[in-house]
Design a protein around this motif. Structure first.
Motif, PDB file in Angstrom:
ATOM      1  N   LEU A 231       3.650   8.022   3.444  1.00 11.87           N
ATOM      2  CA  LEU A 231       4.543   9.182   5.291  1.00 11.87           C
ATOM      3  C   LEU A 231       3.192   8.824   5.680  1.00 11.87           C
ATOM      4  O   LEU A 231       3.936   8.319   7.605  1.00 11.87           O
ATOM      5  CB  LEU A 231       4.650  10.205   5.085  1.00 11.87           C
ATOM      6  N   SER A 232       2.060   8.840   5.954  1.00 12.35           N
ATOM      7  CA  SER A 232       1.179   8.577   7.163  1.00 12.35           C
ATOM      8  C   SER A 232       0.706   6.718   6.750  1.00 12.35           C
ATOM      9  O   SER A 232       1.298   6.493   8.660  1.00 12.35           O
ATOM     10  CB  SER A 232      -0.254   9.203   6.765  1.00 12.35           C
ATOM     11  N   CYS A 233       1.067   6.201   6.016  1.00 17.60           N
ATOM     12  CA  CYS A 233       0.501   5.006   6.248  1.00 17.60           C
ATOM     13  C   CYS A 233       1.915   4.442   7.302  1.00 17.60           C
ATOM     14  O   CYS A 233       1.555   3.034   7.917  1.00 17.60           O
ATOM     15  CB  CYS A 233       0.918   4.433   5.019  1.00 17.60           C
ATOM     16  N   LEU A 234       3.247   4.672   6.782  1.00 15.58           N
ATOM     17  CA  LEU A 234       4.447   3.603   7.219  1.00 15.58           C
ATOM     18  C   LEU A 234       4.791   4.309   8.767  1.00 15.58           C
ATOM     19  O   LEU A 234       4.503   3.791   9.779  1.00 15.58           O
ATOM     20  CB  LEU A 234       5.676   5.036   7.179  1.00 15.58           C
TER      21      LEU A 234
ATOM     22  N   ASN B  44      10.159  13.457  -2.544  1.00 16.64           N
ATOM     23  CA  ASN B  44       9.545  14.738  -3.973  1.00 16.64           C
ATOM     24  C   ASN B  44       8.426  15.724  -3.145  1.00 16.64           C
ATOM     25  O   ASN B  44       7.851  15.853  -3.757  1.00 16.64           O
ATOM     26  CB  ASN B  44       7.984  13.639  -4.518  1.00 16.64           C
ATOM     27  N   ILE B  45       8.120  15.389  -1.988  1.00 16.42           N
ATOM     28  CA  ILE B  45       7.205  16.346  -1.456  1.00 16.42           C
ATOM     29  C   ILE B  45       8.454  17.243  -0.535  1.00 16.42           C
ATOM     30  O   ILE B  45       7.925  18.488  -0.121  1.00 16.42           O
ATOM     31  CB  ILE B  45       6.328  16.258  -0.493  1.00 16.42           C
ATOM     32  N   GLY B  46       9.663  17.079  -0.597  1.00 17.71           N
ATOM     33  CA  GLY B  46      10.875  17.466   0.392  1.00 17.71           C
ATOM     34  C   GLY B  46      10.646  17.576   1.561  1.00 17.71           C
ATOM     35  O   GLY B  46      10.797  18.894   2.035  1.00 17.71           O
ATOM     36  N   ALA B  47       9.866  16.889   1.518  1.00 14.73           N
ATOM     37  CA  ALA B  47       9.974  16.618   3.445  1.00 14.73           C
ATOM     38  C   ALA B  47      11.871  15.799   4.309  1.00 14.73           C
ATOM     39  O   ALA B  47      11.565  15.180   4.458  1.00 14.73           O
ATOM     40  CB  ALA B  47       9.013  15.451   3.470  1.00 14.73           C
TER      41      ALA B  47
ATOM     42  N   PHE C 250      10.913   0.993   3.310  1.00 15.34           N
ATOM     43  CA  PHE C 250      11.686   2.814   3.621  1.00 15.34           C
ATOM     44  C   PHE C 250      12.490   3.226   2.011  1.00 15.34           C
ATOM     45  O   PHE C 250      12.005   4.766   1.794  1.00 15.34           O
ATOM     46  CB  PHE C 250      13.267   2.111   4.486  1.00 15.34           C
ATOM     47  N   VAL C 251      12.240   2.539   1.578  1.00 12.56           N
ATOM     48  CA  VAL C 251      12.733   3.064  -0.260  1.00 12.56           C
ATOM     49  C   VAL C 251      11.297   3.832  -0.800  1.00 12.56           C
ATOM     50  O   VAL C 251      11.955   4.805  -0.997  1.00 12.56           O
ATOM     51  CB  VAL C 251      12.708   1.611  -1.149  1.00 12.56           C
ATOM     52  N   SER C 252      10.409   2.743  -0.579  1.00 13.85           N
ATOM     53  CA  SER C 252       8.812   3.882  -1.085  1.00 13.85           C
ATOM     54  C   SER C 252       9.177   5.397  -0.647  1.00 13.85           C
ATOM     55  O   SER C 252       8.551   5.990  -0.666  1.00 13.85           O
ATOM     56  CB  SER C 252       7.794   3.277  -0.366  1.00 13.85           C
ATOM     57  N   VAL C 253       9.285   5.562   1.146  1.00  9.38           N
ATOM     58  CA  VAL C 253       8.549   6.737   1.499  1.00  9.38           C
ATOM     59  C   VAL C 253      10.421   7.224   1.324  1.00  9.38           C
ATOM     60  O   VAL C 253       9.679   8.392   1.759  1.00  9.38           O
ATOM     61  CB  VAL C 253       8.675   5.865   3.780  1.00  9.38           C
ATOM     62  N   LEU C 254      10.557   7.054   0.958  1.00 10.33           N
ATOM     63  CA  LEU C 254      11.711   7.797   1.153  1.00 10.33           C
ATOM     64  C   LEU C 254      12.132   8.680  -0.307  1.00 10.33           C
ATOM     65  O   LEU C 254      12.397   9.715  -0.669  1.00 10.33           O
ATOM     66  CB  LEU C 254      13.169   7.525   0.735  1.00 10.33           C
ATOM     67  N   ASP C 255      11.616   8.002  -1.473  1.00 10.91           N
ATOM     68  CA  ASP C 255      10.874   8.671  -2.801  1.00 10.91           C
ATOM     69  C   ASP C 255      10.511   9.616  -2.360  1.00 10.91           C
ATOM     70  O   ASP C 255       9.799  10.874  -2.900  1.00 10.91           O
ATOM     71  CB  ASP C 255      10.281   7.208  -3.182  1.00 10.91           C
ATOM     72  N   ALA C 256       9.106   9.370  -1.607  1.00 11.43           N
ATOM     73  CA  ALA C 256       7.346  10.612  -1.291  1.00 11.43           C
ATOM     74  C   ALA C 256       8.692  10.992  -0.967  1.00 11.43           C
ATOM     75  O   ALA C 256       8.551  12.304  -0.623  1.00 11.43           O
ATOM     76  CB  ALA C 256       7.089   9.685   0.319  1.00 11.43           C
ATOM     77  N   CYS C 257       9.667  11.014   0.017  1.00 14.35           N
ATOM     78  CA  CYS C 257       9.835  12.685   1.215  1.00 14.35           C
ATOM     79  C   CYS C 257      10.608  12.991   0.521  1.00 14.35           C
ATOM     80  O   CYS C 257      10.458  14.750   0.403  1.00 14.35           O
ATOM     81  CB  CYS C 257      11.092  11.629   2.530  1.00 14.35           C
TER      82      CYS C 257
ATOM     83  N   LEU D  89       1.045  -1.222   0.506  1.00 16.61           N
ATOM     84  CA  LEU D  89       0.318  -0.212  -0.211  1.00 16.61           C
ATOM     85  C   LEU D  89       0.818   1.195   0.101  1.00 16.61           C
ATOM     86  O   LEU D  89       0.310   1.834  -0.793  1.00 16.61           O
ATOM     87  CB  LEU D  89      -0.799  -0.453   1.197  1.00 16.61           C
ATOM     88  N   ILE D  90       1.813   1.506   0.381  1.00 17.52           N
ATOM     89  CA  ILE D  90       2.958   2.521   0.762  1.00 17.52           C
ATOM     90  C   ILE D  90       3.331   2.535  -0.448  1.00 17.52           C
ATOM     91  O   ILE D  90       3.430   3.569  -0.891  1.00 17.52           O
ATOM     92  CB  ILE D  90       4.146   2.312   1.809  1.00 17.52           C
ATOM     93  N   GLY D  91       4.184   1.530  -1.200  1.00 13.69           N
ATOM     94  CA  GLY D  91       4.687   1.448  -2.330  1.00 13.69           C
ATOM     95  C   GLY D  91       3.304   2.503  -3.806  1.00 13.69           C
ATOM     96  O   GLY D  91       3.671   3.770  -4.382  1.00 13.69           O
ATOM     97  N   GLY D  92       2.107   1.373  -3.821  1.00 11.96           N
ATOM     98  CA  GLY D  92       1.124   1.990  -3.968  1.00 11.96           C
ATOM     99  C   GLY D  92       0.750   4.134  -3.885  1.00 11.96           C
ATOM    100  O   GLY D  92       1.228   4.285  -5.159  1.00 11.96           O
TER     101      GLY D  92
END
Length: 252
Positions: A70-73, A97-100, A88-95, A56-59
């Motif tokens: 991020l919320s899902c993690l 992309n939104i500059g978090a 973690f790879v998926s969440v780091l990608d999210a970070c 789900l995080i990857g999706g």
């Protein structure tokens, strides 16, 4: 429609409660961009393991729902499910992309505490996150600490220099990679050409483009031609840019 048909069949035969089937449905809906359906399947799973959470995080990350990833993690951790490398790879990608970057730094600390910072995929993801957040110093620190630096790592560092308008450093990085016996690939040249384009290094870009096929036997793709068009156009050489467009169109 096919995804919904398969889902209906799974319910019909009583497999909708299976974790294995549920994970597959989440992945299928995510791939199709149907995140609401993916969430529905996830919420109705009787047992949500690390694979379900990670899928789900990857999706979320793949479909641009970065804040949700991020919320899902966080929810995953609260439920006592330990994230894996893919999570973690998926969440780091999210970070990235939104500059978090602050969130990314906290995750970095978690990775160090768990001894996962030496995993190659984690290293690349950390580098990419810091590059996207415009923190080249931190990306370089990860790169320099890597025990094994393959062509993917070198290419990512070249991309980082290019994004931060450090064209000369990108070229130096490319040359150092070759010097160390790492053969550049098509992605390496895309990163290098983009770096040259960002700072107007026209001659260096031309040399790199010609070297692709002459020395490394890499056939330029449309992406490489696009880089050259951008390089010439930014420098005001519109006639050369049009020539590249025609050449690229003829070769594809």
């Amino acid at each position: 429609m096919k995804a919904q048909y398969l889902h209906a069949k799974a319910i019909e035969v009583g497999l909708d409660g299976s974790v294995f089937v549920g994970n597959s449905l989440i992945d299928m809906y995510s791939t199709c961009g149907s995140l609401k359906e993916a969430c529905f399947v996830f919420e109705n799973l009787p047992n949500r393991n690390v694979v379900a959470w990670t899928t789900l995080i990857g999706g979320y990350a793949q479909n641009g729902w970065y804040q949700e990833a991020l919320s899902c993690l966080e929810k995953m951790s609260l439920e006592g499910v330990v994230p894996n490398v893919i999570s973690f790879v998926s969440v780091l990608d999210a970070c990235g992309n939104i500059g978090a970057i602050e969130k990314g730094r906290k995750i970095h600390i978690q990775l160090v505490e768990r001894g996962l910072e030496e995993d190659p995929s984690i290293d690349i993801s950390l580098m990419s996150m810091y590059i996207e957040c415009e923190s080249l110093v931190e990306a370089l620190d990860i790169f320099q600490k890597m025990k094994i630096r393959d062509v993917v790592a070198w290419s990512e560092m070249i991309r980082g220099y290019g994004m931060n308008h450090e064209g000369d450093m990108a070229i130096q990085c490319f040359e150092e990679m070759v010097k160390r016996g790492i053969k550049p690939d098509a992605i390496s040249f895309t990163c290098l050409l983009n770096a040259c384009s960002h700072v107007g290094l026209v001659e260096a870009g031309k040399i790199a483009f010609n070297a692709m096929s002459a020395f490394y036997f890499i056939t330029p793709t449309m992406e490489h031609y696009t880089c050259m068009v951008d390089l010439f156009a930014r420098a005001g050489h519109f006639d050369k840019a049009f020539n590249v467009i025609e050449k690229g169109a003829c070769s594809h």
